[in-house]
Design an enzyme around this catalytic site. Structure first.
Site, short mmCIF file in Angstrom:
data_model
loop_
_atom_site.label_atom_id
_atom_site.label_comp_id
_atom_site.label_asym_id
_atom_site.label_seq_id
_atom_site.Cartn_x
_atom_site.Cartn_y
_atom_site.Cartn_z
N HIS A 1 8.38 -28.12 -48.47
CA HIS A 1 7.81 -27.03 -47.65
C HIS A 1 8.08 -27.28 -46.16
O HIS A 1 8.46 -26.37 -45.43
CB HIS A 1 6.28 -26.95 -47.84
N LYS B 1 -2.24 -18.97 -60.13
CA LYS B 1 -1.90 -19.80 -61.28
C LYS B 1 -3.07 -20.64 -61.78
O LYS B 1 -3.21 -20.92 -62.93
CB LYS B 1 -0.75 -20.74 -60.93
N SER C 1 4.54 -28.83 -55.69
CA SER C 1 3.15 -29.28 -55.49
C SER C 1 2.54 -29.73 -56.81
O SER C 1 1.81 -30.72 -56.87
CB SER C 1 2.30 -28.14 -54.91
N ARG D 1 14.72 -23.60 -54.75
CA ARG D 1 15.08 -24.97 -55.15
C ARG D 1 16.16 -24.96 -56.21
O ARG D 1 17.15 -25.67 -56.12
CB ARG D 1 13.84 -25.70 -55.70
O1 PNS Z 1 3.54 -21.41 -53.43
P1 PNS Z 1 3.54 -20.32 -54.45
O2 PNS Z 1 2.35 -20.44 -55.36
O3 PNS Z 1 4.83 -20.23 -55.22
O4 PNS Z 1 3.39 -18.94 -53.62
C1 PNS Z 1 3.30 -17.71 -54.29
C2 PNS Z 1 2.90 -16.58 -53.32
C3 PNS Z 1 1.64 -16.92 -52.56
C4 PNS Z 1 4.02 -16.34 -52.34
C5 PNS Z 1 2.69 -15.31 -54.20
O5 PNS Z 1 1.86 -15.62 -55.26
C6 PNS Z 1 2.08 -14.15 -53.42
O6 PNS Z 1 2.75 -13.52 -52.63
N1 PNS Z 1 0.76 -13.90 -53.67
C7 PNS Z 1 0.04 -12.82 -53.03
C8 PNS Z 1 -0.23 -11.68 -54.01
C9 PNS Z 1 0.96 -10.74 -54.07
O7 PNS Z 1 1.37 -10.16 -53.10
N2 PNS Z 1 1.52 -10.61 -55.30
C10 PNS Z 1 2.69 -9.79 -55.54
C11 PNS Z 1 3.95 -10.57 -55.15
S1 PNS Z 1 5.39 -9.56 -55.27
#
Ligand code: PNS
Length: 172
Positions: free
Chosen positions: A26, A50, A137, A100
């Site tokens: 990150h 998740k 993570s 990644r």
């Molecule tokens: O670090 P992560 O868990 O891979 O991040 C995922 C994240 C936070 C980028 C994604 O879950 C997100 O954007 N969540 C907010 C809810 C949302 O907008 N969902 C639709 C995504 S198209």
């Protein structure tokens, strides 16, 4: 971005994530985005979908603030709900994500299309440094909780927080 494709001096990038916890992968993406964009907001999602987070929102934000204190154009914030709504709210021009491995791409492509459709904001991808292409993570937590050495994969601040959390919550 300006219409002619030149960078707008106001380009404001958002790097969203769960950051539970932040890793060197990150941090590498943040450092590289901070070179390209005048302003980078690292945005911690309040409730990762998740699972229940290992670190609280305050802890995740605090770790990120401490890890990014050397970057004057990086700020740390959090958001609830849709990323697309938050992007519009803070008037950002671009979403930044790290890729990644190829399998990241399929999910990220759908999210990028959805976020663009909802907010008209594009997503730009940075290829993760190959040293961190296997670092996530969730793997960091698993290795640490089973007694493995994660010091190469996380900033020192995060290692401190991992030890602290373990000493206050037993094996958690
Ligand atoms: O670090 P992560 O868990 O891979 O991040 C995922 C994240 C936070 C980028 C994604 O879950 C997100 O954007 N969540 C907010 C809810 C949302 O907008 N969902 C639709 C995504 S198209």
């Amino acid at each position: 971005m300006a219409r002619n494709g030149a960078h707008s001096p106001q380009s404001h990038a958002i790097y969203p994530g769960s950051f539970d916890p932040p890793t060197n992968g990150h941090l590498d993406v943040i450092a590289r985005a901070a070179i390209v964009f005048p302003t980078v907001t690292v945005a911690v999602v309040v409730n990762p979908q998740k699972r229940s987070p290992h670190f609280t929102l305050d802890e995740r934000e605090e770790m990120l603030r401490r890890c990014t204190s050397d970057f004057p154009n990086v700020r740390v914030d959090h958001f609830r709900g849709l990323l697309a709504d938050y992007v519009k709210r803070i008037d950002a021009n671009v979403i930044v994500k790290g890729l990644r491995v190829v399998s990241d791409f399929e999910n990220e492509m759908a999210s990028a299309h959805m976020n663009r459709s909802l907010s008209n904001v594009d997503t730009m991808f940075l290829m993760s440094d190959s040293n961190y292409s296997f670092v996530s993570s969730s793997l960091i937590k698993e290795v640490f909780l089973q007694g493995g050495d994660i010091s190469r994969y996380v900033p020192d601040v995060v290692l401190e927080y991992m030890h602290q959390k373990r000493s206050t919550h037993g094996r958690k």
